[in-house]
Design a protein around this motif. Structure first.
Motif, PDB file in Angstrom:
ATOM      1  N   UNK A  94      19.449  44.714  -1.194  1.00 35.81           N
ATOM      2  CA  UNK A  94      20.490  44.661  -2.224  1.00 35.81           C
ATOM      3  C   UNK A  94      21.530  45.770  -2.038  1.00 35.81           C
ATOM      4  N   UNK A  95      21.937  46.009  -0.807  1.00 38.89           N
ATOM      5  CA  UNK A  95      22.956  47.014  -0.514  1.00 38.89           C
ATOM      6  C   UNK A  95      24.215  46.272  -0.089  1.00 38.89           C
ATOM      7  N   UNK A  96      25.250  46.399  -0.898  1.00 45.18           N
ATOM      8  CA  UNK A  96      26.524  45.716  -0.637  1.00 45.18           C
ATOM      9  C   UNK A  96      26.346  44.213  -0.463  1.00 45.18           C
ATOM     10  N   UNK A  97      25.425  43.632  -1.220  1.00 48.57           N
ATOM     11  CA  UNK A  97      25.128  42.208  -1.160  1.00 48.57           C
ATOM     12  C   UNK A  97      24.946  41.680  -2.574  1.00 48.57           C
ATOM     13  N   UNK A  98      25.031  40.390  -2.696  1.00 50.41           N
ATOM     14  CA  UNK A  98      24.657  39.692  -3.926  1.00 50.41           C
ATOM     15  C   UNK A  98      24.098  38.351  -3.491  1.00 50.41           C
ATOM     16  N   UNK A  99      23.338  37.692  -4.351  1.00 47.43           N
ATOM     17  CA  UNK A  99      22.868  36.358  -3.973  1.00 47.43           C
ATOM     18  C   UNK A  99      24.028  35.423  -3.611  1.00 47.43           C
ATOM     19  N   UNK A 100      25.126  35.524  -4.333  1.00 48.75           N
ATOM     20  CA  UNK A 100      26.280  34.658  -4.043  1.00 48.75           C
ATOM     21  C   UNK A 100      26.866  34.952  -2.663  1.00 48.75           C
ATOM     22  N   UNK A 101      26.991  36.232  -2.314  1.00 52.30           N
ATOM     23  CA  UNK A 101      27.552  36.566  -0.994  1.00 52.30           C
ATOM     24  C   UNK A 101      26.601  36.137   0.124  1.00 52.30           C
ATOM     25  N   UNK A 102      25.308  36.233  -0.115  1.00 48.15           N
ATOM     26  CA  UNK A 102      24.327  35.801   0.887  1.00 48.15           C
ATOM     27  C   UNK A 102      24.397  34.282   1.055  1.00 48.15           C
ATOM     28  N   UNK A 115      15.316  33.084   3.358  1.00 55.25           N
ATOM     29  CA  UNK A 115      15.834  34.369   2.882  1.00 55.25           C
ATOM     30  C   UNK A 115      15.505  34.536   1.403  1.00 55.25           C
ATOM     31  N   UNK A 116      14.866  35.646   1.090  1.00 56.05           N
ATOM     32  CA  UNK A 116      14.594  36.032  -0.300  1.00 56.05           C
ATOM     33  C   UNK A 116      15.416  37.268  -0.625  1.00 56.05           C
ATOM     34  N   UNK A 117      15.547  37.577  -1.909  1.00 59.05           N
ATOM     35  CA  UNK A 117      16.442  38.616  -2.420  1.00 59.05           C
ATOM     36  C   UNK A 117      15.617  39.741  -3.042  1.00 59.05           C
ATOM     37  N   UNK A 118      15.781  40.953  -2.547  1.00 63.79           N
ATOM     38  CA  UNK A 118      15.089  42.133  -3.073  1.00 63.79           C
ATOM     39  C   UNK A 118      16.009  42.837  -4.062  1.00 63.79           C
ATOM     40  N   UNK A 119      16.199  42.215  -5.216  1.00 63.23           N
ATOM     41  CA  UNK A 119      17.205  42.638  -6.195  1.00 63.23           C
ATOM     42  C   UNK A 119      17.090  44.096  -6.602  1.00 63.23           C
ATOM     43  N   UNK A 120      15.877  44.568  -6.848  1.00 68.16           N
ATOM     44  CA  UNK A 120      15.720  45.942  -7.338  1.00 68.16           C
ATOM     45  C   UNK A 120      15.080  46.876  -6.324  1.00 68.16           C
ATOM     46  N   UNK A 121      14.953  46.439  -5.080  1.00 65.59           N
ATOM     47  CA  UNK A 121      14.387  47.299  -4.038  1.00 65.59           C
ATOM     48  C   UNK A 121      12.870  47.405  -4.059  1.00 65.59           C
TER      49      UNK A 121
END
Length: 166
Positions: A94-102, A115-121
């Motif tokens: 989640x560095x300079x990314x968002x689900x929408x940008x991915x 691809x999964x999203x690590x929203x809070x690290x």
């Protein structure tokens, strides 16, 4: 003449330095702790549904990561070769990314792994990920069998290390 001993020392240290490059993140043999991250629609995904049940390869990935891009052909080849035995997952940091940008990026340039999203690290912390392009393989018991980062990783050997253990 003084350069010869230095060259000899560097030659002797080269294998240790090469090993140190692959000794990043969680130590080999560590029991991985499952964490919950998200899919790109924000739904929770418990990595515990895979960890400790089958071999897993995790890549900490970002759309902007040149090392991830360079590693992509090796990742696609490894998934093609071992995808029926090993769960492959890209964990988008989640560095300079968002689900929408991915999602936009994946529409233009599909990635060979889910691809999964690590929203809070949470996954970054749980796997002590030092950077993007960080790869961890886990055996079927959930123990770390390989860690490494960068474009020059031998993913075949990394996966085989996970498959050699129960």
């Amino acid at each position: 003449m003084k350069l010869l001993p230095l060259a000899l020392v560097l030659t002797l240290l080269a294998p240790a330095l090469a090993r140190a490059q692959d000794d990043v993140g969680l130590p080999v043999g560590t029991q991985a702790q499952p964490v919950t991250i998200q899919d790109l629609d924000g739904k929770p995904v418990d990595l515990g549904q895979y960890i400790g049940k089958q071999p897993v390869l995790l890549e900490f990935w970002a759309t902007w990561c040149p090392l991830c891009r360079a590693l992509e052909p090796k990742m696609a080849a490894a998934q093609k070769q071992f995808g029926d035995k090993v769960r492959f997952i890209a964990v988008a940091v989640a560095v300079n990314e968002s689900p929408a940008s991915i999602k936009r990026h994946l529409k233009r340039d599909p990635y060979p792994l889910p691809v999964l999203w690590d929203a809070d690290g949470a996954a970054v912390r749980a796997f002590d990920a030092p950077s993007t392009s960080y790869v961890v393989t886990l055996d079927a018991a959930g123990k770390v069998r390989y860690t490494g980062s960068g474009e020059d990783q031998d993913l075949t050997a990394a996966v085989q290390a996970a498959l050699q253990h129960p």
